[in-house]
Scaffold this motif. Structure first.
Motif, PDB file in Angstrom:
ATOM      1  N   SER A  26       0.823  -1.213   0.000  1.00 10.18           N
ATOM      2  CA  SER A  26       0.000   0.000   0.000  1.00 10.18           C
ATOM      3  C   SER A  26       0.857   1.263   0.000  1.00 10.18           C
ATOM      4  O   SER A  26       2.051   1.226   0.297  1.00 10.18           O
ATOM      5  CB  SER A  26      -0.897   0.016   1.247  1.00 10.18           C
ATOM      6  N   LYS A  56      -2.446  -2.990  -5.580  1.00 12.45           N
ATOM      7  CA  LYS A  56      -3.296  -2.058  -4.835  1.00 12.45           C
ATOM      8  C   LYS A  56      -2.711  -0.655  -4.744  1.00 12.45           C
ATOM      9  O   LYS A  56      -3.453   0.308  -4.590  1.00 12.45           O
ATOM     10  CB  LYS A  56      -3.644  -2.614  -3.454  1.00 12.45           C
ATOM     11  N   GLU A  60      -5.126   2.527  -5.110  1.00 14.71           N
ATOM     12  CA  GLU A  60      -5.170   3.555  -4.072  1.00 14.71           C
ATOM     13  C   GLU A  60      -4.809   4.924  -4.633  1.00 14.71           C
ATOM     14  O   GLU A  60      -5.452   5.932  -4.312  1.00 14.71           O
ATOM     15  CB  GLU A  60      -4.212   3.191  -2.924  1.00 14.71           C
TER      16      GLU A  60
END
Length: 196
Positions: A26, A56, A60
């Motif tokens: 992330s 991801k 994001e």
């Protein structure tokens, strides 16, 4: 067509200078802030399509940058970062120490060598080129691709007629925005902007 390339925001792995492509990590707080600032530069543009990789960190980035709740993101595995195989999650010094013979082969022939369990740059280039050719056949005005530094630098090589050695001549910082234009059959790099 205007093809907007947005590199994902910073992650802790970027900060630690690890090689990672397949690792699914992330954004950190800096990366979230960078994504929001990139969004300020993109907020007036109406995108016909928005592509992200399977990781991801790109999802994001798109969500923080475009913050409109109804994004209709298209996931395409061809714009995943290069797969470093067993080199994933390690820095340059660790690779040199843990994989001395593979490290030598990598240095001697970086285009053709694939790390154990990973892919070669030549394989990586082929899938990026295929993705780019598919996008150019769509009659759309503005397309956003939220992806990775290696992918963006490879798209530059595609624009520059497949000269793979130019891969090392460009930087791609977290949340940089590049605009590639396609007009009258001609593909060119229009601008590269750093998010402050």
């Amino acid at each position: 067509m205007q093809l907007y390339l947005l590199r994902h925001g910073e992650t802790e792995e970027n900060k630690s200078r690890f090689y990672y492509g397949k690792l699914d990590v992330s954004l950190n707080e800096v990366g979230i802030d960078q994504s929001k600032r990139a969004g300020e530069l993109l907020k007036e543009i109406k995108f016909n399509s928005i592509y992200i990789s399977e990781r991801k960190r790109t999802r994001e980035t798109a969500e923080f940058a475009l913050n409109n709740g109804d994004l209709n993101l298209i996931t395409d595995k061809r714009i995943n970062e290069i797969d470093f195989g067993k080199f994933e999650g390690k820095n340059y010094e660790q690779i040199q120490k843990e994989f001395p013979s593979e490290y030598e082969m990598w240095n001697e022939n970086w285009k053709e060598f694939a790390p154990p369990g990973g892919e070669s740059y030549r394989q990586f280039y082929s899938r990026i080129k295929e993705f780019l050719e598919d996008i150019l056949h769509k009659e759309q005005e503005n397309v956003l691709v939220v992806t990775h530094g290696g992918v963006i630098r490879t798209i530059y090589c595609c624009v520059l007629e497949g000269n793979l050695d130019l891969y090392w001549k460009f930087s791609s910082k977290n949340c940089d925005i590049s605009i590639i234009k396609y007009e009258y059959g001609n593909l060119f790099i229009d601008s590269i902007s750093h998010v402050k």
